[in-house]
Scaffold this active site. Structure first.
Site, PDB file in Angstrom:
ATOM      1  NE  ARG A  64     -16.209  14.960  -2.580  1.00 37.97           N
ATOM      2  CZ  ARG A  64     -17.145  14.044  -2.418  1.00 37.97           C
ATOM      3  NH1 ARG A  64     -17.610  13.796  -1.230  1.00 37.97           N
ATOM      4  NH2 ARG A  64     -17.621  13.411  -3.455  1.00 37.97           N
ATOM      5  CG  ASP A 113     -28.930  20.365   1.505  1.00 40.43           C
ATOM      6  OD1 ASP A 113     -29.220  19.585   0.592  1.00 40.43           O
ATOM      7  OD2 ASP A 113     -27.801  20.383   2.053  1.00 40.43           O
TER       8      ASP A 113
END
Ligand SMILES: C[S@@+](CC[C@H](N)C(=O)[O-])C[C@H]1O[C@@H](n2cnc3c(N)ncnc32)[C@H](O)[C@@H]1O
Length: 284
Positions: free
Chosen positions: A44, A154
């Site tokens: 990632r 978010d």
């Protein structure tokens, strides 16, 4: 042997680096990373290292240790996933339409301007709150009379930027029924060819805000329903317990909490009762 394997990779990555990153993910965002996530984290973050021109994860850890806020945000964004879709886990939207809204509408019959507040907590690129807005528009016949709003939040600023545009590649809206596609989307032209744009009636109901679920929240409530789906999978148990408690505090009496398919409340709280598959109602 172990070190040799690490040196064969594009970036040098040691157990010490992983431990530091895992600990940082825990303190910054309540994200729990067991040692089984070691390779996942390498994958990632590799793009970030490439973009920064680093050769090793140690260099990357040092940058984070310096307290570079922008990179700390990039770090959390890179290790969480933004996967979402319109009407994902559709039984939640059916419940909203068939159970929750009819009850709310009944209770508000005599009110001049009924108030309705929903929260999509961990909204990713916006498909979830826009799906909620579509259901409200379809299910409340006199919606214009209502003060109906959806908060969509978010942690990830980049994804919120995409969300607030409300423009999606056509393949992202292919799963939406034809009736809804025709009613709520307009097809892009010119530069926006190959995209669908969520219509104004839907967009104006949704307010996007950056908010870290594990930090302080500015709002006081109350919400009729909270959707927090496929977000707490990253959180450790104490963080999840605290979050559920805070959700209960912000929900109206009898308010509903919708969680993701793999997120159970079992053994975490007694403030909710189950009223459907991954649907919970506040009891106290
Ligand atoms: C897999 S997506 C889920 C999107 C949507 N709720 C759904 O179920 O389709 C998870 C989202 O949670 C957000 N997230 C992760 N940790 C968070 C935190 N601590 N505070 C707020 N959002 C967070 C991620 O940025 C990501 O957009």
């Amino acid at each position: 042997m172990h070190v040799e394997m690490e040196n064969n990779r594009e970036f040098l990555y040691t157990e010490k680096d992983f431990k530091y990153l895992a600990q940082l993910a825990g303190t910054r965002a309540g994200i729990s990373l067991s040692s089984s996530k070691r390779e996942l984290i390498y994958g990632r973050l590799a793009r970030r290292l490439r973009e920064l021109g680093f050769k090793s994860y140690k260099q990357y850890c040092d940058r984070l240790k310096d307290g570079d806020e922008e990179e700390l945000t990039n770090f959390i964004n890179a290790i969480t996933t933004n996967v979402t879709s319109f009407f994902r886990e559709n039984h939640h939207f059916e419940f909203l339409e068939q159970n929750l809204l009819p009850e709310l509408i009944n209770n508000q019959d005599d009110v001049k301007q009924p108030r309705l507040r929903l929260w999509s907590a961990g909204c990713s690129s916006g498909e979830e709150p826009f799906s909620m807005a579509m259901v409200l528009q379809e299910s409340i016949p006199d919606i214009k009379r209502w003060d109906a709003k959806i908060l969509a939040s978010d942690l990830d600023l980049n994804i919120l930027d995409i969300a607030s545009r409300g423009i999606y590649p056509l393949q992202r809206i292919q799963g939406v029924s034809l009736v809804r596609r025709k009613r709520w989307f307009s097809l892009g032209t010119g530069n926006n060819e190959g995209t669908g744009r969520v219509g104004n009636d839907i967009r104006q109901m949704v307010t996007f805000r950056q908010l870290n679920l594990t930090a302080d929240w500015p709002m006081r409530g109350s919400f009729d329903a909270i959707f927090c789906r496929n977000v707490t999978i990253y959180f450790d148990k104490p963080t999840r317990i605290r979050l559920l408690n805070r959700f209960a505090n912000l929900l109206s009496d009898d308010g509903h909490l919708f969680v993701g398919h793999s997120e159970s409340l079992f053994g975490l709280t007694d403030r909710f009762r189950s009223v459907g598959r991954t649907i919970h109602q506040k009891v106290c």
